[in-house]
Scaffold this motif. Sequence first.
Motif, short mmCIF file in Angstrom:
data_model
loop_
_atom_site.label_atom_id
_atom_site.label_comp_id
_atom_site.label_asym_id
_atom_site.label_seq_id
_atom_site.Cartn_x
_atom_site.Cartn_y
_atom_site.Cartn_z
N ARG A 28 9.78 -11.84 -39.72
CA ARG A 28 8.54 -12.02 -40.48
C ARG A 28 8.76 -11.67 -41.95
O ARG A 28 8.28 -12.36 -42.85
CB ARG A 28 7.44 -11.14 -39.86
CG ARG A 28 6.08 -11.23 -40.49
CD ARG A 28 5.45 -12.59 -40.37
NE ARG A 28 5.32 -13.02 -38.99
CZ ARG A 28 5.37 -14.30 -38.61
NH1 ARG A 28 5.54 -15.26 -39.49
NH2 ARG A 28 5.24 -14.63 -37.35
N ILE A 29 9.52 -10.60 -42.18
CA ILE A 29 9.82 -10.19 -43.55
C ILE A 29 10.48 -11.34 -44.31
O ILE A 29 10.09 -11.70 -45.41
CB ILE A 29 10.74 -8.95 -43.58
CG1 ILE A 29 10.00 -7.73 -43.05
CG2 ILE A 29 11.24 -8.67 -45.01
CD1 ILE A 29 10.83 -6.49 -42.90
N LEU A 30 11.46 -11.93 -43.64
CA LEU A 30 12.18 -13.05 -44.24
C LEU A 30 11.22 -14.17 -44.63
O LEU A 30 11.27 -14.72 -45.73
CB LEU A 30 13.19 -13.58 -43.22
CG LEU A 30 14.55 -14.00 -43.73
CD1 LEU A 30 15.20 -12.86 -44.50
CD2 LEU A 30 15.44 -14.39 -42.56
N GLN A 31 10.31 -14.50 -43.70
CA GLN A 31 9.36 -15.58 -43.94
C GLN A 31 8.40 -15.24 -45.08
O GLN A 31 8.11 -16.08 -45.92
CB GLN A 31 8.55 -15.81 -42.66
CG GLN A 31 9.44 -16.07 -41.47
CD GLN A 31 9.17 -17.43 -40.87
OE1 GLN A 31 8.06 -17.68 -40.44
NE2 GLN A 31 10.16 -18.29 -40.87
N ARG A 32 7.95 -13.99 -45.09
CA ARG A 32 7.00 -13.56 -46.11
C ARG A 32 7.64 -13.65 -47.49
O ARG A 32 7.01 -14.12 -48.44
CB ARG A 32 6.54 -12.11 -45.84
CG ARG A 32 5.71 -11.95 -44.61
CD ARG A 32 4.23 -12.15 -44.89
NE ARG A 32 3.69 -11.18 -45.82
CZ ARG A 32 2.70 -11.44 -46.66
NH1 ARG A 32 2.17 -12.65 -46.68
NH2 ARG A 32 2.23 -10.51 -47.47
N VAL A 33 8.88 -13.19 -47.56
CA VAL A 33 9.56 -13.21 -48.86
C VAL A 33 9.62 -14.64 -49.37
O VAL A 33 9.34 -14.92 -50.54
CB VAL A 33 10.98 -12.62 -48.73
CG1 VAL A 33 11.79 -12.92 -49.99
CG2 VAL A 33 10.93 -11.14 -48.49
N LYS A 34 9.93 -15.54 -48.47
CA LYS A 34 10.05 -16.94 -48.86
C LYS A 34 8.70 -17.47 -49.35
O LYS A 34 8.61 -18.13 -50.39
CB LYS A 34 10.53 -17.73 -47.64
CG LYS A 34 11.04 -19.12 -47.99
CD LYS A 34 11.64 -19.75 -46.74
CE LYS A 34 11.82 -21.24 -46.92
NZ LYS A 34 12.21 -21.87 -45.66
#
Lengths: 112, 883
Positions: A28-34
């Motif tokens: 989720r962190i990865l997606q949010r950053v994107k």
Amino acid sequence: MVSKALVAASAKPIILSLLLAGENYGYRILQRVKLVSGGVLEWSEAMLYPVLHRLEADGFIRSKWRLSEEGRMRKYYFLTEAGARELKREKVHWLSVHEALTKLWTPAGNSD
Amino acid sequence: MFDLEAAIKKWKRGLAESPVLEDGYRDELEAHLRDKIADLTAQGANPEEAFLKAVAAMGESGKIDSEFFKARTTKRRGRPSWQPPWFMPGLVWSYLKISWRTIRRQRSYALVVIAGLSIGFGIFLFFFRLYDWARSVDTFHQDVDRIHCVVQAFPSADGREDHLAFVPPPLASALKDEIPEVEETTRFYQAGRMIVASGGRRFFENQVLCVEPNFLSFFDFPLLAGDRKALFDKPNSVVLTRSLAEKYFGRQEPLGKVLTLNNQMEVMVTGVVMDWSDLPSASSITFSMLVSLEAAKGLFHLADDWTNHNQTAFVRMARNADPAALASNLDVFVDTHYPVGAASRSPRKVYFVPLRHIYYFAPQIRKYDSSNFMGYSIFLGMGVLFLSLVCLNYMNLATARAMDRAKEIGLRKVVGANRRQLVRQFLCESVLISFLALPPTLLAYKLISTALMARLGVTFDLSLWSRTSSVLAFGLIPLTTGVLSGIYPAFVLSSFRPIQILKSKVSKKRRRRAQKIMVVSQFAFCSIFLVLGFVWLKQTGHISRANLGYDRTDVLAIPISEEINPKLVLLQERFKNTADVVAVSASRGLPGRWRNRMNVTAGTQLENPGWTMYAYGVDYGFFELLRMKILEGRSFSRTFTETNSFVVNRSAASLFGWEEPVGKSVNVGGQNGQIIGIVDDFQFDNVHYPPGPAVFSLGKDNLSFLLVRAARLDRQAGLIETLRQDWSAIVPDIPFECLSLDEHFEDVYFSETKLVSEILGGIGGVAVFLSCLGLLALATYSVRTRTKEIAIRKVVGASASSLTRMLGWDFLKFVFLSDVIGLPIAYAVSRRILNSAYAVRTTIDAGILILTGFLTLGAAVAAVGSQALKTAVANPVDSLRHE
């Protein structure tokens, strides 16, 4: 493409900021950053997890394995007190960098 | 059907290989992967696609774990703890110790390898040193890079150019005056033979140079006594080499002593220079005595004009001068100075050749020194070839030993050695072995150099330590050969997988192929050496038997000088009346290396460019004495006045293009005359060159050798004594020396080709011997690994002879193959060298190739056969029980 060095340097404040909003897990962190960066920052998995582990080892975040809504085990990360303090310090640093750059790039700032 | 769960499981197991990814981390990565796959499938991808995409995004496990490491370390450039450091100094001692133990454990193997390596090193180093010695020619002159030799180019008979390093005397000073880049010049005249007398003792001296006063300040020949600046202040001065000073004055102080030249001029010794053989490097200019040109003018009637091309001139260029830019200046120079006309021959151009190049890069220039640098490069090439053969031999043996060491390697790997460390261990071993070969190399070098130098008849300093380059080579050779020959075995040996080794299942297939290649190339090298050696041997015989157009057996040559002229006829008459003498004549030079040339034109027209031809001065009866065939006309005869008569050879006659050449007029070097006869073609010059057009004139007062044909060779000793007595009765103040034409030929070139063939054959022999040792070792190992197989074959009925054949053939087929490959190469190489080096050359027949093939095969049979036989006759029960 943002330079590698900048990505590495900004990873810590970004992760800490994300976790300030509440606990979260790697994917989720990865997606949010994107999403937040409008696609400019695209982290690789190979980079994210080592950084998370590093932050955990430094005591800024902690993790917990929990069952997710889909019924899978997931490792959630959340901010610690120390993490919050660290984020404040980082914020000051980043804002001052931001301020300096803004001044430099504003045409009116030519006077000095 | 794609099984997602199985795929994920497998992927996760792959992660387990990484030492950093603990179970928790892997679970986390798995969760991530599953999230991603779920997302992707939600977007419409099928599970397999989604899986592959997700895995690709996660990256390789190696990438993940090094990222983990980076995120943890505070060092910018770190080495993950699970990777060994690139270099562990602590292990060096262990490498050395273990290498030493391995070598000690296999003494006979080490002995074979070390012996081979030291012979290879020794041979290579000697040839390298010899090459280096020749290559550093003239470097002891301080300004060697600025010194150039002046060369003239003339049109030649065959339409190409003749390059001549002999120039007219005034050329040097004119160059200095008119070409600003020329800082200084010097020149010399090769005096040929001179009678030198001191205190009643007389000798002919052949290496006399007549030089300008500045010769020894222009060149830096080390002066042992005398004042370099004042050597030739007076024209009647002479400088001797140390050995010549000893010859005439013994241990007395030579300075101030007086010598008599040609019984007419007294000169004083003003200096002593170092001998040629003591010089720090080779010298293209050699002499035993320096006389001033001023004095020589009187002795040799030298004319200082532009028509005599008889002196060698050197220029020293100003610093920073560009010799290439001179060309146009020199062209103008040629136009203004050389007189016009056939008699004077003006060159097409004049150019400068650097002193260092004239010796070994300019074989086409006829010059003051006829030595040949090619030989040294060929020797060096052979040295390199031999060294690579020795390396191959080592590689072969080292790989063959793999079986012995397989268990060791497996164990090392199990206890944690990685491949790089093993490679280092093996490299260390091969380098150590190479270094162990150094002490015996010194011995080998000493033996080879003593033997070869005695054979070559040279005495100069070829010690290894006298040149930095050879010391460097000495130190670097073991390192490079050690690494080069060790690298292949090291990689082969370290590639074994421990499990297979410990289960005794080493695949031999790949290694065997490399081994085959090595054996084949090794024996191919051997056959090249051998073929070359045989070809040279045959060539030696061929040129000694070759019909050069005359009969040189039973001919004695007695050096004479001008002083004899008044009594020459008397002497000849006296000799003719001696018993056992068949004919007497005289000539200006001796067949063998006689290459005087002149410009010849047909008719008397001076504007005709003409040809450069051999021009020989002879006396009456010369053709008869040498039994040369007169084709048309007659030879020189006392019944005619022959002042303007010429005899030409067949090629010259055909160049002129007349149907009836006898009686026609020609111009030889400015002198008009008539052709009176034609002789068949012949070769007086070195057989390196093809026979060319030649013209004879009557030498009259300018003869150098009295020729005597003896009736019987075996009574020569007595005959020479008789001749000597007659001689001293008639010309007591001229030294009597005598050599047979056969001896002269031996000196001129048989010795050279014979030497080459001996060296090649010797090297070939050693090469075959070493290769066979290697083959023997290979056979031993191979047989050992096949003991069980052989025993079983025997049990089921194979005979000893069929087994021997089978085992032997296993190796012999490679030697056979190497002959198939090597012999054509050897043939091509030797043909090429022969063609480029000799005009008179032998044929390379199948006999040589077959003989070489048999020799290599025979040696291989001897090496392998015994081993094969031993195994074949062994009792199968023993070997089966043993295994």
